[in-house]
Write an enzyme that holds these catalytic residues in place. Structure first.
Site, mmCIF file in Angstrom:
data_model
loop_
_atom_site.group_PDB
_atom_site.id
_atom_site.type_symbol
_atom_site.label_atom_id
_atom_site.label_comp_id
_atom_site.label_asym_id
_atom_site.label_seq_id
_atom_site.Cartn_x
_atom_site.Cartn_y
_atom_site.Cartn_z
ATOM 1 N N GLN A 1 -18.737 -9.267 11.783
ATOM 2 C CA GLN A 1 -17.384 -9.734 11.490
ATOM 3 C C GLN A 1 -16.793 -8.891 10.369
ATOM 4 O O GLN A 1 -17.478 -8.513 9.424
ATOM 5 C CB GLN A 1 -17.404 -11.203 11.104
ATOM 6 N N CYS B 1 -11.365 -12.902 20.103
ATOM 7 C CA CYS B 1 -10.560 -11.894 19.421
ATOM 8 C C CYS B 1 -9.383 -11.462 20.279
ATOM 9 O O CYS B 1 -8.741 -10.445 20.001
ATOM 10 C CB CYS B 1 -11.418 -10.678 19.051
ATOM 11 N N CYS C 1 0.842 -1.202 0.000
ATOM 12 C CA CYS C 1 0.000 0.000 0.000
ATOM 13 C C CYS C 1 0.873 1.246 0.000
ATOM 14 O O CYS C 1 1.785 1.387 0.818
ATOM 15 C CB CYS C 1 -0.914 0.004 1.232
ATOM 16 N N ASP D 1 -18.782 -16.233 22.016
ATOM 17 C CA ASP D 1 -18.029 -15.282 21.199
ATOM 18 C C ASP D 1 -17.983 -13.948 21.935
ATOM 19 O O ASP D 1 -18.646 -12.978 21.552
ATOM 20 C CB ASP D 1 -18.680 -15.129 19.828
ATOM 21 N N CYS E 1 -6.306 2.454 -0.406
ATOM 22 C CA CYS E 1 -6.139 1.508 0.704
ATOM 23 C C CYS E 1 -6.254 0.067 0.202
ATOM 24 O O CYS E 1 -7.144 -0.260 -0.590
ATOM 25 C CB CYS E 1 -7.205 1.781 1.762
#
Length: 408
Positions: free
Chosen positions: A240, A361, A57, A335, A140
């Site tokens: 998500q 996460c 990038c 979760d 991006c």
């Protein structure tokens, strides 16, 4: 000062002895520069790593959105798997790690951007690392093409709705019918501005526009597809980050709960797992946000061919389910947010739940909770590492637990 990088920290920074933190470096590299307060902020790479690559990038040097584009994909994958392995080892845990599933470039369907007025117009993008400086990111390599196409439109909008010195926050989610845009930090709504925003939403082909947490208008239902079910999440609801990541996590959850005749979905959100799992078993879904439970319930009621799905609004940190409440479920899906599910894990050890699918996460809090479950009679069968936030230090995973002692 010349230093050698010995490892990466949890934020992806290189760390030399001291410790001295050196951003955007790799283990084994020799660097030179000025150290201030334990940080070598502008390193000169004297001896580069064999894993160093040119960042894909063009915004990487100025933007703080990514942290690891200077490393090749194999290194990043191995490092993220290592983060999980290290977290488990810290709790004396071992498990089969089934590799890593990395989302492709330009797959991010949800992003939080910032906008600021300038003398010549406006900038919309991401902040530079550890700075208030805002970097435009028209090319991006993370954001989806649909979100990238909205950036010039948001720049024009920022000129109209931002104060002279303030900063506007844009949460953009790609939905099937169009983009779902939530605006925060803008001017207060007036009748004239409301008229202008209605016209803006139509011209930008938005599905929905929210303003400071309140729904402003809906031009088309910003639906998301969970399995065979379409749901309309409330503005700003969790989703998500990539469809690829969602599908990987769902496949792991389905495997970990295989054969269960009744399933409990904790921290259920809008039904990412609950609705697809209902194809084969009744599901009870629990989430703290009422609007999410309403969206899940509405989606189920409009669907066909699913088993019964019931919902409950409940703060699982304040009121985790006890063994008696868990008794009617064969499998549990968890979760939680980054803080993990410590209290709920403690209660699970006193239950007879046979299968647990754990999505996390945060490898550190996952390892803490996994240790509780293993010490309480569960076996950690396997872990799948998931990289939805490509080129960032963020690591996610899904894991399978089964109870080894059913005499509880």
């Amino acid at each position: 000062m010349t230093l050698e990088i010995v490892r990466l920290g949890h934020l992806g920074d290189g760390i030399a002895d001291g410790p001295v933190f050196v951003p955007r470096t790799l283990p084994g590299e020799v660097v030179d520069g000025v150290v201030k307060d334990g940080v070598l902020g502008a390193p000169k790479i004297v001896t580069p790593s064999e894993h160093r690559v040119k960042a894909p990038c063009r915004h990487y040097n100025a933007c703080g959105g990514c942290a690891l584009q200077h490393a090749d994909d194999a290194f990043v994958s191995d490092w993220k798997v290592g983060v999980v392995r290290t977290a488990l080892a810290a709790k004396s845990l071992e498990a089969e790690i089934r590799g890593i599933a990395t989302s492709p470039p330009n797959a991010r369907r949800r992003a939080k951007l910032s906008g600021r007025r300038t003398k010549k117009g406006a900038i919309v993008g991401f902040h530079a690392r550890g700075s208030d400086t805002l970097t435009p990111v028209p090319d991006c390599t993370v954001l989806s093409p649909r979100i990238l196409a909205l950036l010039p439109v948001l720049e024009t909008l920022t000129v109209q709705i931002a104060s002279r010195k303030g900063e506007v926050s844009y949460t953009v989610t790609a939905a099937e019918a169009g983009l779902d845009l939530a605006v925060d930090g803008a001017k207060e709504m007036t009748d004239a501005l409301r008229f202008d925003m209605a016209r803006f939403a139509q011209e930008a082909q938005l599905a929905r526009l929210s303003w400071h947490g309140e729904l402003l208008l809906t031009l088309a239902a910003p639906t998301q597809q969970f399995g065979d079910v379409s749901i309309t999440p409330p503005p700003g609801a969790f989703l998500q980050a990539t469809k690829h990541g969602e599908e990987t996590l769902l496949a792991a959850v389905e495997e970990a709960t295989k054969g269960a005749k009744s399933i409990l979905d904790l921290f259920a959100g809008c039904g990412t797992f609950a609705l697809p799992l209902a194809r084969r078993a009744p599901v009870h879904a629990i989430e703290a946000v009422p609007d999410m439970m309403e969206a899940l319930d509405a989606g189920w009621r409009m669907s066909q061919g699913l088993k019964k799905v019931t919902t409950e609004t409940r703060d699982l940190y304040r009121r985790p389910l006890d063994a008696e409440e868990l008794a009617s479920f064969d499998a549990v899906v968890i979760d939680p947010p980054r803080a993990g599910a410590e209290a709920q894990s403690e209660h699970l050890t006193g239950s007879k739940v046979a299968q647990i699918a754990f999505v996390s996460c945060n490898p550190v809090t996952f390892a803490r909770d996994a240790k509780i479950l293993v010490d309480g009679g569960y076996r950690l069968n396997w872990v799948t590492v998931v990289d939805q936030f490509r080129w960032s230090p963020h690591v996610e995973l899904a894991a399978s637990f089964t109870r080894t002692d059913m005499s509880v």
